[in-house]
Design a protein around this motif. Structure first.
Motif, PDB file in Angstrom:
ATOM      1  N   LEU A  58       0.841  -1.197   0.000  1.00  7.04           N
ATOM      2  CA  LEU A  58       0.000   0.000   0.000  1.00  7.04           C
ATOM      3  C   LEU A  58       0.877   1.248   0.000  1.00  7.04           C
ATOM      4  CD1 LEU A  58      -2.760   1.437   0.269  1.00  7.04           C
ATOM      5  CD2 LEU A  58      -2.563   1.127   2.760  1.00  7.04           C
ATOM      6  N   ARG A  59       2.063   1.138   0.557  1.00  5.70           N
ATOM      7  CA  ARG A  59       2.984   2.287   0.611  1.00  5.70           C
ATOM      8  C   ARG A  59       3.302   2.835  -0.774  1.00  5.70           C
ATOM      9  NH1 ARG A  59       8.682  -0.661   1.743  1.00  5.70           N
ATOM     10  NH2 ARG A  59       8.462  -2.143   0.057  1.00  5.70           N
ATOM     11  N   LEU A  86       0.359   4.894  -1.727  1.00  4.52           N
ATOM     12  CA  LEU A  86       0.347   6.122  -0.933  1.00  4.52           C
ATOM     13  C   LEU A  86       1.315   7.154  -1.500  1.00  4.52           C
ATOM     14  CD1 LEU A  86       0.287   4.530   2.643  1.00  4.52           C
ATOM     15  CD2 LEU A  86      -1.558   5.853   1.595  1.00  4.52           C
ATOM     16  N   GLU A 137      -0.116   8.480  -4.889  1.00  5.56           N
ATOM     17  CA  GLU A 137      -1.219   9.428  -4.717  1.00  5.56           C
ATOM     18  C   GLU A 137      -0.746  10.743  -4.119  1.00  5.56           C
ATOM     19  OE1 GLU A 137      -4.622   7.756  -2.799  1.00  5.56           O
ATOM     20  OE2 GLU A 137      -4.812   6.115  -4.243  1.00  5.56           O
ATOM     21  N   TRP A 155       2.966   5.097   6.878  1.00  5.05           N
ATOM     22  CA  TRP A 155       2.117   6.290   6.954  1.00  5.05           C
ATOM     23  C   TRP A 155       2.934   7.559   7.125  1.00  5.05           C
ATOM     24  CZ3 TRP A 155      -2.464   5.139   5.292  1.00  5.05           C
ATOM     25  CH2 TRP A 155      -2.963   3.855   5.495  1.00  5.05           C
ATOM     26  N   TRP A 186      -4.774  14.543   0.044  1.00  2.00           N
ATOM     27  CA  TRP A 186      -4.138  13.292   0.456  1.00  2.00           C
ATOM     28  C   TRP A 186      -4.348  13.044   1.949  1.00  2.00           C
ATOM     29  CZ3 TRP A 186      -0.164  11.595   3.674  1.00  2.00           C
ATOM     30  CH2 TRP A 186       0.349  10.321   3.406  1.00  2.00           C
ATOM     31  N   ARG A 242      -7.910  11.955   2.584  1.00  2.00           N
ATOM     32  CA  ARG A 242      -8.222  10.610   2.073  1.00  2.00           C
ATOM     33  C   ARG A 242      -7.718   9.511   3.003  1.00  2.00           C
ATOM     34  NH1 ARG A 242      -5.384  10.691  -2.474  1.00  2.00           N
ATOM     35  NH2 ARG A 242      -6.950  12.086  -3.364  1.00  2.00           N
ATOM     36  N   TRP A 243      -6.554   9.744   3.645  1.00  2.00           N
ATOM     37  CA  TRP A 243      -5.912   8.655   4.367  1.00  2.00           C
ATOM     38  C   TRP A 243      -5.892   8.807   5.886  1.00  2.00           C
ATOM     39  CZ3 TRP A 243      -5.450   4.371   1.882  1.00  2.00           C
ATOM     40  CH2 TRP A 243      -5.281   4.380   0.493  1.00  2.00           C
ATOM     41  N   THR A 244      -6.337   9.940   6.414  1.00  3.25           N
ATOM     42  CA  THR A 244      -6.249  10.160   7.865  1.00  3.25           C
ATOM     43  C   THR A 244      -6.962   9.079   8.663  1.00  3.25           C
ATOM     44  OG1 THR A 244      -5.905  12.549   7.744  1.00  3.25           O
ATOM     45  CG2 THR A 244      -6.954  11.703   9.739  1.00  3.25           C
ATOM     46  N   GLU A 279      -7.589   6.042   7.805  1.00  2.00           N
ATOM     47  CA  GLU A 279      -6.996   4.726   7.588  1.00  2.00           C
ATOM     48  C   GLU A 279      -5.668   4.564   8.321  1.00  2.00           C
ATOM     49  OE1 GLU A 279      -8.296   2.270   5.716  1.00  2.00           O
ATOM     50  OE2 GLU A 279     -10.057   3.443   5.104  1.00  2.00           O
ATOM     51  N   ALA A 280      -4.987   5.670   8.546  1.00  2.00           N
ATOM     52  CA  ALA A 280      -3.617   5.614   9.055  1.00  2.00           C
ATOM     53  C   ALA A 280      -3.563   5.097  10.492  1.00  2.00           C
ATOM     54  CB  ALA A 280      -2.990   7.002   8.982  1.00  2.00           C
ATOM     55  N   LEU A 283      -0.964  11.491  10.635  1.00  2.00           N
ATOM     56  CA  LEU A 283      -0.148  11.782   9.469  1.00  2.00           C
ATOM     57  C   LEU A 283       0.599  13.105   9.642  1.00  2.00           C
ATOM     58  CD1 LEU A 283      -2.658  10.768   6.640  1.00  2.00           C
ATOM     59  CD2 LEU A 283      -0.667   9.485   7.443  1.00  2.00           C
TER      60      LEU A 283
END
Length: 384
Positions: free
Chosen positions: A27-28, A31, A34, A306, A333, A336-338, A340-341, A345
């Motif tokens: 996934l990195r 990440l 993106e 992350w 970004w 979108r990912w906060t 999930e992390a 972040l």
């Protein structure tokens, strides 16, 4: 239109997945991709799609019997005892469905990068999914099934008759690549890594110099635990310039593991984003001076996916393109990912000051690393 740099990417590269809980998480790569897109640092015309490597390309380095075992393992058809003999089904390298196919995409991505550079279509190429430097001829090791860097080097030697300098700044020693070319005078390996006294794979001492005709073409700079930016960069910059001047390569391939960062959960070093802004800058300068700019870069280790990997790998691409992002990370970004992390972040490209307490042995560590560096480069000085 020719781009100075190309970025090798497609969703096919994300299938290399051992389990939901395994520390190696591709996934990195998504990440980082993106983050670059959201930051306006990566354009459509710079992205090239990878291809799958053929069996013939993979067996440039790996034993055919091992490749067949990987295929059978990925189809659930390999006996457990036989699998373990090949390093498959271990805690580090579990078996997962279609592992041969997933690994072939990664090898193919790095070979795609190689061809683009060596055919003059671009000066630089980045293959973030690659850098699996622990794989051996007949055995998986340390999260690595096929060693894309070793395959790429042998491929460059045979197809382009190239002298190759391999530079590895992963916190773990680049053992698989070193041993693959240990007796080869047309390949020079340089690894700056945490000492093997504390860390897998336990190799990479200054005394590992090569063998036979390859003696004197293997360089290792094992730095002490808790090494910080200044000392790590001193070892890297000095060794890279001196080794490049000594070897005079046709092309440079760098493995850009980012697990030397203080946040990384698997290592014991204390570098920050400062190191990961400088490593590619120096590599690019060396490539420009010694091999017409020809520089292929891969990913590698990096287990804080992350807080560290997206920024560090994005910066690697930005340096290739003479960009220097700073300040706030792209808001899209972050949004979108906060959720999930696993950690908050970082809001900026730079690390905040004071992410770790001062290292009480800093001066001692610096002196020790400096002595190690001098011993590692002694053979160059002796021959000059």
């Amino acid at each position: 239109m020719k781009n100075d740099s190309v970025f090798v990417y497609s969703p096919d590269l994300l299938g290399y997945k051992f389990s939901e809980t395994h520390p190696f998480n591709q996934l990195r790569v998504q990440l980082a991709y993106e983050l670059l897109r959201d930051s306006g640092c990566l354009n459509d015309d710079q992205i090239i799609k990878p291809r799958q490597a053929t069996d013939e390309e993979i067996i440039l380095i790996h034993d055919p019997g091992y490749v067949e075992a990987v295929k059978q393992a990925g189809q659930g058809q390999l006996n457990r005892e036989i699998a373990l003999n090949y390093g498959l089904g271990t805690e580090d390298t579990p078996i997962f469905p279609n592992m041969h196919e997933a690994s072939s995409w990664i090898v193919g991505a790095t070979l795609t990068a190689v061809d683009h550079v060596m055919e003059g279509k671009s000066k630089h190429a980045l293959s973030l999914s690659g850098g699996l430097h622990h794989g051996f001829r007949g055995k998986a090791s340390g999260f690595c099934i096929y060693n894309d860097s070793s395959i790429a080097i042998e491929y460059m030697k045979r197809k382009y008759n190239a002298r190759v300098l391999y530079v590895d700044t992963d916190a773990h020693h680049g053992d698989g690549v070193q041993w693959a070319f240990y007796d080869d005078p047309d390949v020079c390996t340089l690894s700056i890594h945490e000492t093997g006294r504390y860390l897998f794979p336990g190799t990479g001492s200054i005394h590992e110099k090569g063998a036979g005709k390859g003696y004197g073409f293997s360089f290792n700079v094992p730095v002490d635990a808790f090494t910080e930016d200044e000392s790590f960069l001193e070892c890297y910059e000095k060794s890279l310039w001196e080794v490049a001047e000594f070897f005079k390569p046709d092309v440079i391939i760098t493995q850009n593991g980012v697990d030397a960062h203080y946040y990384d959960p698997l290592t014991h070093l204390s570098v920050t984003m400062k190191t990961y802004t400088e490593i590619p800058r120096i590599a690019k300068k060396v490539a420009e001076k010694y091999c017409g700019g020809r520089w292929i870069a891969t990913g590698g280790g990096g287990y804080d996916i992350w807080r560290v990997v997206p920024r560090a790998w994005s910066y690697l691409w930005c340096v290739m393109n003479d960009q220097a992002p700073s300040g706030q990370i792209a808001e899209n970004w972050l949004k979108r990912w906060t959720n999930e992390a696993k950690h908050p972040l970082p809001p900026t490209w730079e690390d905040e000051s004071g992410i770790y307490k001062p290292i009480p042995r800093k001066d001692e560590i610096t002196s020790k690393n400096r002595a190690t560096l001098e011993k590692s480069l002694y053979s160059i000085k002796k021959s000059s």
